[in-house]
Design a protein around this motif. Structure first.
Motif: not given
Lengths: 233, 46
Positions: A100-109, A221-225
């Motif tokens: 499972v991948i938990i997608a980030p809310d603020d993905f920058k790469g 809302r700013t989970v980045a990883q």
């Protein structure tokens, strides 16, 4: 109320004629249109499946025939902060039949891959699953974090893992940390921007703590990883 | 090609996760299968 054998129970039925049900169906239809249009605009093939019964059971069943299952970070906390935030995610992490991948809310790469490793079969299994499933990331820097909770010597296992990783990655480094594992890992991961974090053994409890902490700090809302979690059953 | 399944709340689509889906799709040269839930996710725990 329904009677069955010697018991009585309440059977809930969805009122498909109700205004709220129809409104929800319209929203979902609109969401599916948005989903298709979004990926179509980016030339990405997109398919749609609809649930029919109990969501968790159906998602778990579908995961059996998938390589990766992605859920969004906001999925767990939901919009109702009064509810327990991580029940769905926790159940999914336990039952899913693929990583499972938990997608980030603020993905920058992705700049770096972080493997959380404690020498267990589960942690090593997660590393191998990630490596097999996403070989395109093999040029990225890899950091293995090992939290020393006790005096056990894991030198031999560390050596074996290093040998294995050298077959796939070219930039591998180790970070050895001391302290309570969940707290230490949490702090480490929160500070790693641009990291793809891989958990095996710690996955479920870590995600729960991560979102609790995020909620407490109002940064849901700013989970980045992105988090990759696989468990060895 | 890998099969990437994305569980989505159909009534409240998370745009940010779609952005991550683009990254994964391009990285792996795979399509995305959206799994849309119509029943409130929390009802499954009752």
């Amino acid at each position: 109320m329904k009677k069955m054998y010697d018991g009585t129970y309440i059977e809930w039925e969805v009122d498909r004629q109700s205004g709220s049900w129809k409104e929800k169906m319209q929203k979902i239809a609109y969401g599916i249109e948005q989903f298709k249009a979004y990926y179509d605009n980016h030339d990405i093939p997109a398919a749609v499946l609809r649930d029919k019964g109990v969501p968790i059971d159906e998602v778990v069943y579908e995961s059996r025939y998938a390589d990766l299952l992605v859920v969004d970070a906001g999925y767990s906390p939901g919009k109702d902060a009064a509810r327990t935030p991580t029940t769905f995610i926790e159940e999914l992490l336990t039952k899913a039949e693929c990583p499972v991948i938990i997608a980030p809310d603020d993905f920058k790469g992705v700049e770096e891959i972080v493997f959380a490793w404690d020498g267990s079969a589960s942690a090593t299994f997660a590393i191998k699953q990630f490596t097999y499933l996403l070989p395109e990331l093999r040029e990225k820097k890899v950091s293995i974090i090992q939290v020393r909770e006790d005096e056990r010597d894991r030198g031999a296992a560390k050596q074996r893992l290093s040998e294995w990783l050298s077959n796939y990655y070219t930039h591998v480094g180790w970070d050895e940390l001391d302290g309570p594992v969940n707290a230490v890992l949490l702090e480490y991961c929160l500070g790693k921007k641009g990291a793809f974090v891989v958990f095996g053994a710690y996955g479920r409890s870590m995600m729960s703590r991560f979102f609790q902490r995020s909620r407490a700090e109002q940064v849901i809302r700013t989970v980045a990883q992105p988090f990759f979690i696989a468990h060895h059953s | 090609m890998r099969k990437i399944l994305m569980a989505l709340d159909g009534a409240d689509l998370c745009k940010e996760s779609l952005v991550f889906g683009i990254y994964l799709s391009r990285l792996t040269h795979s399509g995305i299968t959206g799994y849309f839930l119509k029943i409130n996710r929390r009802m499954s725990f009752l």
